[in-house]
Design a protein around this motif. Sequence first.
Motif, PDB file in Angstrom:
ATOM      1  N   ASN A 100       0.811  -1.220   0.000  1.00 43.42           N
ATOM      2  CA  ASN A 100       0.000   0.000   0.000  1.00 43.42           C
ATOM      3  C   ASN A 100       0.843   1.268   0.000  1.00 43.42           C
ATOM      4  OD1 ASN A 100      -2.462  -1.370   0.053  1.00 43.42           O
ATOM      5  ND2 ASN A 100      -2.317  -1.637   2.254  1.00 43.42           N
ATOM      6  N   VAL A 101       2.163   1.120  -0.076  1.00 46.64           N
ATOM      7  CA  VAL A 101       3.058   2.273  -0.166  1.00 46.64           C
ATOM      8  C   VAL A 101       3.213   2.622  -1.636  1.00 46.64           C
ATOM      9  CG1 VAL A 101       5.395   3.118   0.284  1.00 46.64           C
ATOM     10  CG2 VAL A 101       4.254   1.655   1.964  1.00 46.64           C
ATOM     11  N   HIS A 102       2.867   3.853  -1.983  1.00 45.69           N
ATOM     12  CA  HIS A 102       2.912   4.300  -3.377  1.00 45.69           C
ATOM     13  C   HIS A 102       3.960   5.395  -3.533  1.00 45.69           C
ATOM     14  CE1 HIS A 102      -0.804   2.134  -4.417  1.00 45.69           C
ATOM     15  NE2 HIS A 102      -1.092   2.371  -3.147  1.00 45.69           N
ATOM     16  N   PHE A 103       4.595   5.398  -4.696  1.00 44.02           N
ATOM     17  CA  PHE A 103       5.652   6.353  -4.994  1.00 44.02           C
ATOM     18  C   PHE A 103       5.258   7.204  -6.188  1.00 44.02           C
ATOM     19  CE2 PHE A 103       7.494   2.623  -3.063  1.00 44.02           C
ATOM     20  CZ  PHE A 103       8.347   3.147  -2.108  1.00 44.02           C
ATOM     21  N   VAL A 104       5.803   8.417  -6.236  1.00 44.29           N
ATOM     22  CA  VAL A 104       5.610   9.305  -7.377  1.00 44.29           C
ATOM     23  C   VAL A 104       6.975   9.790  -7.845  1.00 44.29           C
ATOM     24  CG1 VAL A 104       3.294  10.052  -6.724  1.00 44.29           C
ATOM     25  CG2 VAL A 104       5.259  11.305  -5.862  1.00 44.29           C
ATOM     26  N   ASP A 105       7.056  10.116  -9.108  1.00 42.91           N
ATOM     27  CA  ASP A 105       8.277  10.666  -9.679  1.00 42.91           C
ATOM     28  C   ASP A 105       8.412  12.105  -9.212  1.00 42.91           C
ATOM     29  OD1 ASP A 105      10.466  11.306 -11.206  1.00 42.91           O
ATOM     30  OD2 ASP A 105       9.413  11.254 -13.117  1.00 42.91           O
ATOM     31  N   SER A 106       9.557  12.435  -8.629  1.00 39.28           N
ATOM     32  CA  SER A 106       9.762  13.811  -8.180  1.00 39.28           C
ATOM     33  C   SER A 106      10.825  14.521  -9.020  1.00 39.28           C
ATOM     34  CB  SER A 106      10.147  13.842  -6.694  1.00 39.28           C
ATOM     35  OG  SER A 106      11.354  13.168  -6.473  1.00 39.28           O
ATOM     36  N   GLY A 107      11.115  13.972 -10.187  1.00 40.23           N
ATOM     37  CA  GLY A 107      12.074  14.581 -11.103  1.00 40.23           C
ATOM     38  C   GLY A 107      13.506  14.236 -10.755  1.00 40.23           C
ATOM     39  N   ASN A 108      14.413  14.516 -11.679  1.00 41.22           N
ATOM     40  CA  ASN A 108      15.842  14.272 -11.494  1.00 41.22           C
ATOM     41  C   ASN A 108      16.147  12.839 -11.071  1.00 41.22           C
ATOM     42  OD1 ASN A 108      16.393  16.953 -12.125  1.00 41.22           O
ATOM     43  ND2 ASN A 108      16.195  17.592 -10.000  1.00 41.22           N
ATOM     44  N   ASP A 109      15.442  11.871 -11.643  1.00 42.00           N
ATOM     45  CA  ASP A 109      15.655  10.452 -11.328  1.00 42.00           C
ATOM     46  C   ASP A 109      15.468  10.134  -9.851  1.00 42.00           C
ATOM     47  OD1 ASP A 109      16.080   9.489 -13.857  1.00 42.00           O
ATOM     48  OD2 ASP A 109      18.258   9.714 -13.782  1.00 42.00           O
ATOM     49  N   SER A 110      14.556  10.823  -9.203  1.00 46.48           N
ATOM     50  CA  SER A 110      14.288  10.543  -7.792  1.00 46.48           C
ATOM     51  C   SER A 110      12.794  10.317  -7.588  1.00 46.48           C
ATOM     52  CB  SER A 110      14.786  11.675  -6.897  1.00 46.48           C
ATOM     53  OG  SER A 110      14.118  12.869  -7.204  1.00 46.48           O
ATOM     54  N   SER A 111      12.461   9.774  -6.439  1.00 48.09           N
ATOM     55  CA  SER A 111      11.081   9.447  -6.115  1.00 48.09           C
ATOM     56  C   SER A 111      10.702  10.078  -4.787  1.00 48.09           C
ATOM     57  CB  SER A 111      10.888   7.938  -5.995  1.00 48.09           C
ATOM     58  OG  SER A 111      11.280   7.283  -7.150  1.00 48.09           O
ATOM     59  N   ALA A 112       9.405  10.122  -4.556  1.00 44.97           N
ATOM     60  CA  ALA A 112       8.863  10.586  -3.283  1.00 44.97           C
ATOM     61  C   ALA A 112       7.673   9.698  -2.947  1.00 44.97           C
ATOM     62  CB  ALA A 112       8.432  12.043  -3.376  1.00 44.97           C
ATOM     63  N   LEU A 113       7.305   9.694  -1.701  1.00 48.05           N
ATOM     64  CA  LEU A 113       6.114   8.945  -1.316  1.00 48.05           C
ATOM     65  C   LEU A 113       4.880   9.712  -1.767  1.00 48.05           C
ATOM     66  CD1 LEU A 113       7.018   7.823   2.298  1.00 48.05           C
ATOM     67  CD2 LEU A 113       7.059   6.456   0.231  1.00 48.05           C
ATOM     68  N   ALA A 114       3.932   8.999  -2.340  1.00 48.39           N
ATOM     69  CA  ALA A 114       2.665   9.618  -2.725  1.00 48.39           C
ATOM     70  C   ALA A 114       1.882   9.912  -1.453  1.00 48.39           C
ATOM     71  CB  ALA A 114       1.875   8.684  -3.636  1.00 48.39           C
ATOM     72  N   ASP A 115       1.243  11.053  -1.428  1.00 46.97           N
ATOM     73  CA  ASP A 115       0.490  11.414  -0.226  1.00 46.97           C
ATOM     74  C   ASP A 115      -0.834  12.056  -0.604  1.00 46.97           C
ATOM     75  OD1 ASP A 115       0.022  11.602   2.493  1.00 46.97           O
ATOM     76  OD2 ASP A 115       0.880  13.609   2.618  1.00 46.97           O
ATOM     77  N   ASN A 116      -1.469  11.525  -1.639  1.00 42.22           N
ATOM     78  CA  ASN A 116      -2.716  12.120  -2.087  1.00 42.22           C
ATOM     79  C   ASN A 116      -3.931  11.628  -1.310  1.00 42.22           C
ATOM     80  OD1 ASN A 116      -2.490   9.587  -3.128  1.00 42.22           O
ATOM     81  ND2 ASN A 116      -3.047  10.130  -5.218  1.00 42.22           N
ATOM     82  N   ASP A 117      -3.810  10.504  -0.618  1.00 39.76           N
ATOM     83  CA  ASP A 117      -4.967  10.004   0.125  1.00 39.76           C
ATOM     84  C   ASP A 117      -4.627   9.602   1.559  1.00 39.76           C
ATOM     85  OD1 ASP A 117      -3.483   7.757  -0.308  1.00 39.76           O
ATOM     86  OD2 ASP A 117      -5.066   6.626  -1.298  1.00 39.76           O
ATOM     87  N   GLY A 118      -3.384   9.763   1.969  1.00 40.94           N
ATOM     88  CA  GLY A 118      -2.971   9.406   3.322  1.00 40.94           C
ATOM     89  C   GLY A 118      -2.715   7.919   3.510  1.00 40.94           C
ATOM     90  N   CYS A 119      -3.072   7.110   2.529  1.00 41.66           N
ATOM     91  CA  CYS A 119      -2.909   5.656   2.635  1.00 41.66           C
ATOM     92  C   CYS A 119      -1.442   5.273   2.722  1.00 41.66           C
ATOM     93  CB  CYS A 119      -3.579   4.990   1.442  1.00 41.66           C
ATOM     94  SG  CYS A 119      -3.471   3.197   1.448  1.00 41.66           S
TER      95      CYS A 119
END
Length: 70
Positions: free
Chosen positions: A21-40
């Motif tokens: 249930n851990v989701h990631f998003v592209d944050s540019g420059n070949d890096s990622s961030a945790l998705a936090d659009n729903d708190g899940c």
Amino acid sequence: MDDAERDDVFRVLAAILHLGNVHFVDSGNDSSALADNDGCTKEALKNVCNLLGLDETAFQAVLLQRTIGR
């Protein structure tokens, strides 16, 4: 298998399922961030750390660190 071993197996299994249930998003420059659009994602990460006895901030940093192996 005694009760303590069974509990440990279930704890690790629950942590693995929560990691799904851990989701990631592209944050540019070949890096990622945790998705936090729903708190899940944050809740799932918190559950994983509680189950495994990990520091949440350190575990999040490890998940987001890019490692290239041989």
